[in-house]
Design an enzyme around this catalytic site. Structure first.
Site, PDB file in Angstrom:
ATOM      1  N   GLY A 157      -2.298  -4.000  -1.137  1.00 42.33           N
ATOM      2  CA  GLY A 157      -2.422  -3.582   0.250  1.00 42.33           C
ATOM      3  C   GLY A 157      -1.803  -4.549   1.229  1.00 42.33           C
ATOM      4  N   CYS A 158      -2.227  -4.452   2.484  1.00 40.14           N
ATOM      5  CA  CYS A 158      -1.562  -5.134   3.589  1.00 40.14           C
ATOM      6  C   CYS A 158      -1.646  -6.655   3.533  1.00 40.14           C
ATOM      7  CB  CYS A 158      -2.132  -4.642   4.917  1.00 40.14           C
ATOM      8  SG  CYS A 158      -1.831  -2.885   5.249  1.00 40.14           S
TER       9      CYS A 158
END
Length: 370
Positions: A157-158
């Site tokens: 993810g980010c």
């Protein structure tokens, strides 16, 4: 104060797909889908006009074409049936190869280095998979040694850009002669879906495509760079339902709760204190703030919690406006923009991802003399 044991991020290169569209166009496109009724269109109008995004890039080339010329989406008003996971991933493989090469070439233009000197390669993505992957392409097309040590950080993810920097930092501390190349490619728009669900519509309004590359070593950069002082990780308890990224039937499914900005707001002050204290920096000494612009609400809530003004988060906000949320690649765009400003000094950087997990770093921006 730097020492001979310091690890440095020397330079950053970025790349985006040629195709771009304004947020106004995106709103018009989504509102025109027969999937959505009046209630959904009112919701779309509200969220798209408040994202803080002006423009985004995508590898999908259908946008702006007549429906009967679509190559990725179905050629009808509802865009159903939606592209399969395989179709999405096939497009990822093709564009991840070209964008990763473009990002590394941009890095080489900014920070000249000998590809043959690279000892370790770290690739990052949560939006597609293949084996061999774009790491293999980089070895062949950039001219990296066939003996290079390769690591891939997938589906995190980010915040995964920070995981890559942490791994590079660890490698260079263990081997002072190591030269680590990071290549990060995120093609988020491949996973846009058209379900009339608020969380899906919010995700569609934010995410975009981009790639970044960075070079890390223990050598002091003549042109300046970021000293990687230390890293700090925090899982916000009882928040695992707030954000998730899973493999769905037709795409990767994003769960993104409206409570994420508030959860971050309540914890970010304590995270900053622990992150900077761990490397001997006082929170009051932080001069620059590189916050992952996951969305306008996140920047607003964090700014409010930390007592920051618009100038403090200008690099994050400008990245959001010009590129949208490119998942893990985004923080490199923020840091790249920040290092081109005249100000230098201690930096607090952070990104957020599934878990809910906050990864942060204490950095020091140093301008070179070369």
């Amino acid at each position: 104060m730097s020492t001979k044991h310091d690890i440095w991020l020397h330079g950053i290169g970025t790349a985006v797909p040629e195709r771009s569209y304004t947020q106004g166009f995106a709103l018009e496109f989504m509102s025109g889908l027969s999937t959505y009724g009046d209630t959904e269109r009112r919701f779309l109008n509200r969220i798209y006009r408040n994202t803080g995004i002006t423009k985004r890039h995508s590898v999908i080339e259908d946008y702006g074409k007549p429906v009967d010329e679509y190559e990725f989406f179905a050629r009808n008003a509802s865009l159903h049936p939606e592209p399969s996971v395989r179709a999405r991933n096939d497009l990822f493989v093709r564009h991840a190869d070209s964008l990763s090469v473009a990002a590394v070439e941009a890095l080489r233009s900014d920070t000249p280095f000998d590809p043959a000197a690279v000892s370790h390669l770290i690739t990052v993505s949560c939006t597609g998979f293949s084996a061999p992957g774009f790491d293999f392409t980089l070895v062949n097309r950039i001219g990296l040694p066939t003996t290079v040590h390769r690591f891939h950080l997938g589906f995190m993810g980010c915040f995964a850009g920070f995981t890559a920097m942490k791994l590079a930092h660890t490698i260079c501390r263990a081997d002072p002669d190591a030269v680590v190349l990071i290549a990060d490619v995120e093609l988020c728009t491949l996973h846009f879906q058209f379900k009339p669900e608020p969380e899906t519509m919010v995700a569609n309004s934010l995410f975009a495509d981009g790639a970044a590359a960075a070079l890390v070593s223990s050598r002091v950069p003549e042109r300046g760079g970021y000293r990687l002082a230390g890293f700090f990780s925090r899982i916000i308890m009882d928040s695992e339902q707030a954000m998730s990224w899973t493999l769905g039937d037709t795409a990767f499914d994003m769960t993104l709760s409206a409570y994420v900005p508030r959860l971050l707001q309540s914890d970010i002050g304590d995270i900053v204190r622990h992150a900077v204290d761990s490397v001997g920096i006082a929170a009051d000494d932080i001069r620059l703030w590189a916050i992952h612009p996951g969305g306008r609400a996140i920047l607003d809530r964090i700014g409010e919690a930390l007592g920051l003004d618009g100038d403090d988060l200008a690099d994050s906000a400008a990245t959001l406006a010009g590129y949208g949320n490119m998942s893990s690649a985004t923080i490199f765009f923020v840091l790249d923009r920040m290092r081109r400003n005249p100000q230098s000094g201690p930096v607090f950087a952070a990104a957020f991802g599934p878990g809910l997990t906050v990864e942060s770093a204490a950095l020091e921006l140093v301008h070179g003399t070369a």
